[in-house]
Structure formats: structure tokens, C-alpha cells
Design a protein around this motif. Structure first.
Motif, short mmCIF file in Angstrom:
data_model
loop_
_atom_site.label_atom_id
_atom_site.label_comp_id
_atom_site.label_asym_id
_atom_site.label_seq_id
_atom_site.Cartn_x
_atom_site.Cartn_y
_atom_site.Cartn_z
N ALA A 73 -2.45 -0.01 -1.73
CA ALA A 73 -2.97 -0.29 -3.06
C ALA A 73 -1.85 -0.30 -4.09
N ARG A 74 -1.87 -1.27 -4.98
CA ARG A 74 -0.88 -1.33 -6.06
C ARG A 74 -1.39 -0.69 -7.33
N SER A 75 -2.69 -0.38 -7.37
CA SER A 75 -3.30 0.26 -8.54
C SER A 75 -4.50 1.07 -8.08
N ARG A 76 -5.01 1.90 -8.96
CA ARG A 76 -6.19 2.69 -8.60
C ARG A 76 -7.38 1.81 -8.27
N ALA A 77 -7.46 0.67 -8.95
CA ALA A 77 -8.58 -0.24 -8.71
C ALA A 77 -8.56 -0.79 -7.29
N PRO A 137 2.51 18.74 -4.78
CA PRO A 137 1.22 18.86 -5.47
C PRO A 137 1.11 17.95 -6.69
N LEU A 138 2.21 17.80 -7.44
CA LEU A 138 2.19 16.94 -8.62
C LEU A 138 1.97 15.48 -8.23
N VAL A 139 2.72 15.01 -7.25
CA VAL A 139 2.60 13.62 -6.82
C VAL A 139 1.21 13.35 -6.25
N LYS A 140 0.70 14.27 -5.45
CA LYS A 140 -0.63 14.06 -4.86
C LYS A 140 -1.72 14.05 -5.91
N SER A 141 -1.52 14.78 -7.00
CA SER A 141 -2.50 14.77 -8.08
C SER A 141 -2.49 13.43 -8.81
N VAL A 142 -1.31 12.90 -9.07
CA VAL A 142 -1.18 11.63 -9.80
C VAL A 142 -1.66 10.46 -8.95
N LEU A 143 -1.34 10.48 -7.66
CA LEU A 143 -1.66 9.35 -6.78
C LEU A 143 -2.77 9.70 -5.79
N TYR A 147 -3.31 8.10 -1.87
CA TYR A 147 -3.07 8.87 -0.66
C TYR A 147 -4.35 9.08 0.15
N ALA A 148 -5.48 9.21 -0.54
CA ALA A 148 -6.76 9.31 0.18
C ALA A 148 -7.02 8.04 0.97
N ASP A 149 -6.67 6.90 0.39
CA ASP A 149 -6.80 5.61 1.07
C ASP A 149 -5.93 5.58 2.33
#
Length: 222
Positions: A73-77, A137-143, A147-149
Motif C-alpha cells: 500500500a502507498r497510502s492508508r486508503a 513501537p513508533l513506526v508501527k503506530s504510524v504505519l 503493517y497489518a496488511d
């Protein structure tokens, strides 16, 4: 070798395509919008993996010695494109008898929960104290969605009967190819903060020559 590359116009995918063609492989490039100029030596297939007919994907992978995917994914959408697209690729490969699949994931994914791994390890064994307690933890929170994808994409691979390999890079850069990156099986590379996209592409292709990578995750970094 006869290769099929998905997401062939993306950051890693385009470099992977260029390197594969330069190495003399027979390449089928699959992309949603292949408007960018692609190497004339590559066969191009236009396909949106969320809507492409099974016949289109089957035609793209049929007869391939290996399939490589740089989906992400390139964006949250766009979150969800990696696991859904990979599921479509796996289905097409099963239908055509194509077995070898190498994909790009991301360094933090080994500690991200997924439907098939609801309780992953809290820390990656390759991460140092700073990475474990602050940066990761910071990176996983932002992205989180990205990462779930990717974690769910890895579920798709583990549930398949294919000969898969997952490459997990940290932060990607646009620096030139070095060919001297570090690797670690089943863990992240210690103090591995970044890697050029060109080296990720190089690692994907190199995995095809190493049967010991089948069914493994590979952490990479410079």
C-alpha cells in the motif's frame, strides 16, 4: 528463467524488473497502470488484482519458473492491497501449477498481530534495545494499517502450499545498488536501519538461486 513480476512499476518493482531484464530473464510485468515506459524486452499485462479476472492472472503466471511480488500500500486508503492481491496471485499460481513465489514485506511485521498469528513475539530477536523500546513501537503506530496488511499477506503465504520466501527490509532509500547488504534468516538485521530499494530487488532475484530460502523470512539491511 521465466519470471512474472507483480507491481512492476512501483519503487521496488521497477528496479526488480530492470534487473531481471538486464540479467537476461524472460519477464512478464504485471501492473495496474503500466503507463510508465517499461523495458521493451518485457511482456506487459495490465491487471488490478482486486478486480482482474482469474483468467488474466492465470495467463500472467502460467509457465513461469517463479513469481515475484512488490505489492504494498502507498497510502492508508490502499491498505489491504498486499494481502488481497497476494491471495489472488496464490490462487492463480495454484490453478496453473506455478510454485515459486518471492515477496517483499517489512522489518516490523514479525511482531505485528494477524488473524493467523494473534500473539506474535513481542520483540524481534534481531532488534537492539533502542529499536525494541522506541523506534519500532513508533513506526508501527504510524504505519499500523500498512503493517497489518503485510502481516495478513504473510498469513496467506504460510497457509499456501507454495514455495514462498518473504524478504523484510527496514526503511527504503533511493540510493544506488550496493550488492553488499546483510541478511538474517527469521529475524531482523541487528542495527539495520535502511536499505536501497535496488538492493531489495537484488535480494529478491538472488533468492531464486537459493533453495534454502524456501519457507523462510529474510531480514535485510545495509
Amino acid at each position: 528463467m521465466k519470471l512474472t513480476i507483480f507491481a512492476a512499476t512501483g519503487g521496488v518493482g521497477r528496479l526488480l524488473l530492470d534487473q531481471a531484464v538486464a540479467a537476461g530473464h524472460e519477464v512478464t510485468a504485471v501492473a495496474r497502470n503500466p503507463g510508465a515506459a517499461l523495458p521493451g524486452a518485457a511482456r506487459v499485462v495490465t491487471a488490478d488484482l482486486s478486480t482482474a479476472p482469474a483468467a488474466t492472472l492465470g495467463d500472467a503466471v502460467a509457465g513461469a519458473d517463479a513469481v515475484l511480488s512488490a505489492l504494498g500500500a502507498r497510502s492508508r486508503a490502499e491498505a489491504g492491497i498486499a494481502w488481497r492481491g497476494t491471495r489472488a496471485i496464490v490462487q492463480a499460481m495454484r490453478a496453473t501449477g506455478t510454485r515459486r513465489l518471492v515477496v517483499v514485506s517489512a522489518a516490523p511485521v514479525g511482531t505485528v498481530p494477524s488473524p493467523d498469528r494473534p500473539r506474535p513475539p513481542r520483540h524481534d530477536p534481531g532488534d537492539g534495545v533502542f529499536m525494541r523500546n522506541l523506534f519500532a513501537p513508533l513506526v508501527k503506530s504510524v504505519l499500523r494499517e500498512h503493517y497489518a496488511d503485510l502481516a495478513r499477506m504473510e498469513d496467506v503465504l504460510r497457509a499456501s502450499d507454495l514455495d514462498w520466501t518473504v524478504v523484510r527490509p527496514p526503511r527504503l532509500t533511493d540510493r544506488p545498488l550496493t550488492g553488499t547488504y546483510r541478511e538474517a534468516y527469521g529475524r531482523n538485521v541487528r542495527a539495520g536501519w535502511s536499505i536501497p530499494r535496488a538492493d531489495v530487488a537484488h535480494c529478491l532475484l538472488r533468492a531464486l538461486e537459493r533453495p534454502e530460502t524456501v519457507g523462510r523470512t529474510i531480514g535485510i539491511a545495509t
